[in-house]
Design an enzyme around this catalytic site. Structure first.
Site, mmCIF file in Angstrom:
data_model
loop_
_atom_site.group_PDB
_atom_site.id
_atom_site.type_symbol
_atom_site.label_atom_id
_atom_site.label_comp_id
_atom_site.label_asym_id
_atom_site.label_seq_id
_atom_site.Cartn_x
_atom_site.Cartn_y
_atom_site.Cartn_z
ATOM 1 N N GLU A 280 0.832 -1.212 0.000
ATOM 2 C CA GLU A 280 0.000 0.000 0.000
ATOM 3 C C GLU A 280 0.867 1.263 0.000
ATOM 4 O O GLU A 280 0.560 2.255 0.648
ATOM 5 C CB GLU A 280 -0.974 -0.028 1.187
ATOM 6 C CG GLU A 280 -1.894 -1.241 1.141
ATOM 7 C CD GLU A 280 -2.823 -1.353 2.338
ATOM 8 O OE1 GLU A 280 -3.008 -0.352 3.065
ATOM 9 O OE2 GLU A 280 -3.371 -2.457 2.547
ATOM 10 N N GLU A 386 -5.239 -8.635 -0.544
ATOM 11 C CA GLU A 386 -6.085 -8.401 0.625
ATOM 12 C C GLU A 386 -7.480 -8.034 0.151
ATOM 13 O O GLU A 386 -7.649 -7.178 -0.720
ATOM 14 C CB GLU A 386 -5.558 -7.252 1.497
ATOM 15 C CG GLU A 386 -4.240 -7.496 2.175
ATOM 16 C CD GLU A 386 -3.838 -6.338 3.093
ATOM 17 O OE1 GLU A 386 -4.746 -5.573 3.532
ATOM 18 O OE2 GLU A 386 -2.633 -6.191 3.364
#
Length: 460
Positions: A280, A386
């Site tokens: 991220e 995810e």
């Protein structure tokens, strides 16, 4: 649409279960209108990769290339396990109280009778406790290891669970410290037991690493956040982290030493690991983790330094490197291309998708399609790294046909998501069953119904 795949019967499913030889063969040209095939041999990135790591990569590359050729493919279903929360956070999960380590690994089996085919455990970030040991990979090997302090025992469980998914729980003595999966926590004196999964090879494993900022005294999730790191107050701090010879860089190497010790323990027992660090990274500046929103060139340098330390300095050839930006929806996260470390340093690409949902896909397009197509250009196997959601359920039936990810990982307690603070769930039991029993999905063994011979990855 390019790459769209639909399964068309039992004969196709049987073909996917052919011996490992078809994974190891690089496919031919995908056709003038199709995407390029991905490299099928891990030695193209690391000539010294272990045989087991090469077989795991060949499995994922083979699934990716089948999809790219427009042939029926399958998806390994994965489950992220937050062992620190399972062990120490009574409000975590679908009932109040601390959980058996590996609770959400076992929960999938409780619901469906089948285990995940992939388990990712979070080696970081600690649980708000000081320090971590470097040079001793197991707390129960020496009483002086700092993990004997309160709330560090989950690291033992993380490594034991990874070994247990790869080799089985319980398992015959194989040189690892606790073949039964049971040990006494050296801080609390309580007996800890991991869930059994049939006693034989049951799937593949990964580590995520929510690394507290280098130099942090306390190791916990709050220290992973940008706003709590020196980067929020010192614009030059991150540059010093990636500059050899600085105190900040030495602190980075100490953290990486902790990671390498545990990866090395697994390497010594033949376990390949999908490592997903610095995820991220494409968050807007000032948001997310301490490594996020930084200058892309400095981020790439951080990745390269980490790679060179783990592979070059520590000789870890059991590691497959996974790069996973956030879904780049334009508000929280931006397009991640500038952050890509390059094919010499990355084996698998993925996305952490918390932007669209099965009920409300992003921009009205098929669910997850924007990210699946966007990752195609990196010429690597694509994974859903995810997600709060299982891929198949009442709201979506064609997800794995429209976007045949090679691996799909559900995040922690989101598998059931009915918990103390959020009584309404994102996945129903019926959704989980629909995913785990689908012919498009590869589950773990331990139940005799996986449809896949995980022991074949162990063959020499």
């Amino acid at each position: 649409m390019r790459g769209r795949v639909r399964l068309v019967g039992a004969g196709v499913a049987a073909g996917l279960l052919a011996p490992l030889t078809w994974w190891a063969t690089r496919p031919g040209a995908a056709g003038s209108n199709g995407p390029r095939p991905v490299p099928a041999d891990l030695r193209a990135r690391n000539p010294h990769a272990t045989p087991a790591a090469r077989r795991v990569y060949a499995l994922l590359a083979g699934l990716e290339n089948r999809a790219r050729r427009g042939e029926p493919s399958r998806t390994v279903i994965g489950q992220h396990v937050e062992l620190h929360n399972e062990r120490y956070n009574a409000s975590y999960g679908d009932y109040r109280g601390t959980k058996q380590p590996g609770y959400y690994y076992k929960k999938a089996h409780d619901i469906t009778g089948r285990f995940p085919g992939f388990v990712e455990v979070d080696l970081g970030p600690g649980y708000g406790q000081p320090g971590w040991a470097v040079g001793e990979p197991r707390s129960y090997s020496r009483s002086s290891w700092p993990s004997c302090r309160r709330c560090w025992g989950y690291v033992d469980d993380a490594v034991d669970l990874a070994l247990g998914v790869w080799a089985g729980l319980p398992r015959p003595a194989d040189g690892s410290y606790h073949p039964s999966g049971t040990h006494v926590d050296c801080a609390s004196g309580t007996r800890v037991s991991l869930p059994g999964n049939g006693g034989g090879p049951a799937g593949i494993v990964g580590f995520s690493f929510h690394q507290p900022y280098p130099g942090s005294t306390v190791k916990g999730f709050e220290q992973t956040r940008y706003q709590n790191s020196p980067a929020a107050r010192d614009s030059g701090w991150f540059g010093r982290v990636v500059t050899p010879g600085t105190a900040e860089h030495q602190a980075l190497l100490l953290d990486l030493g902790y990671l390498a010790d545990h990866l090395g323990y697994l390497a010594a027992h033949g376990v390949p690991v999908l490592l997903r660090p610095y995820h991220e990274m494409n968050a807007r500046p000032g948001h997310g983790f301490w490594w996020a929103g930084q200058d892309p060139a400095a981020y790439r340098k951080l990745w390269h330094l980490t790679y060179d330390y783990l592979v070059g300095s520590r000789g870890l050839h059991n590691v497959l490197f996974v790069w996973s930006p956030s879904a780049w929806e334009g508000t929280f996260a931006r397009e991640p291309g500038d952050y890509y470390p390059g094919g010499r340093y990355v084996d698998i690409v993925g996305v952490d998708d918390y932007t669209d949902t099965p009920q409300r896909p992003f921009r009205g397009r098929p669910w997850t399609e924007v990210w699946y197509r966007g990752l195609e250009r990196y010429d690597r196997p694509r994974v859903m790294a995810e997600s709060f959601h299982v891929p198949l359920g009442s709201a979506q039936h064609s997800t794995l046909s429209d976007t045949p990810w090679v691996l799909w990982t559900v995040w922690g307690q989101a598998l059931t998501y009915a918990n103390v603070s959020s009584p309404t769930g994102k996945n129903t039991a019926e959704d989980v069953k629909a995913t785990y029993t689908s012919s498009q999905v590869i589950t773990g063994s331990g139940d005799g119904r996986t449809g896949f011979d995980w022991a074949s990855l162990h063959k020499t």
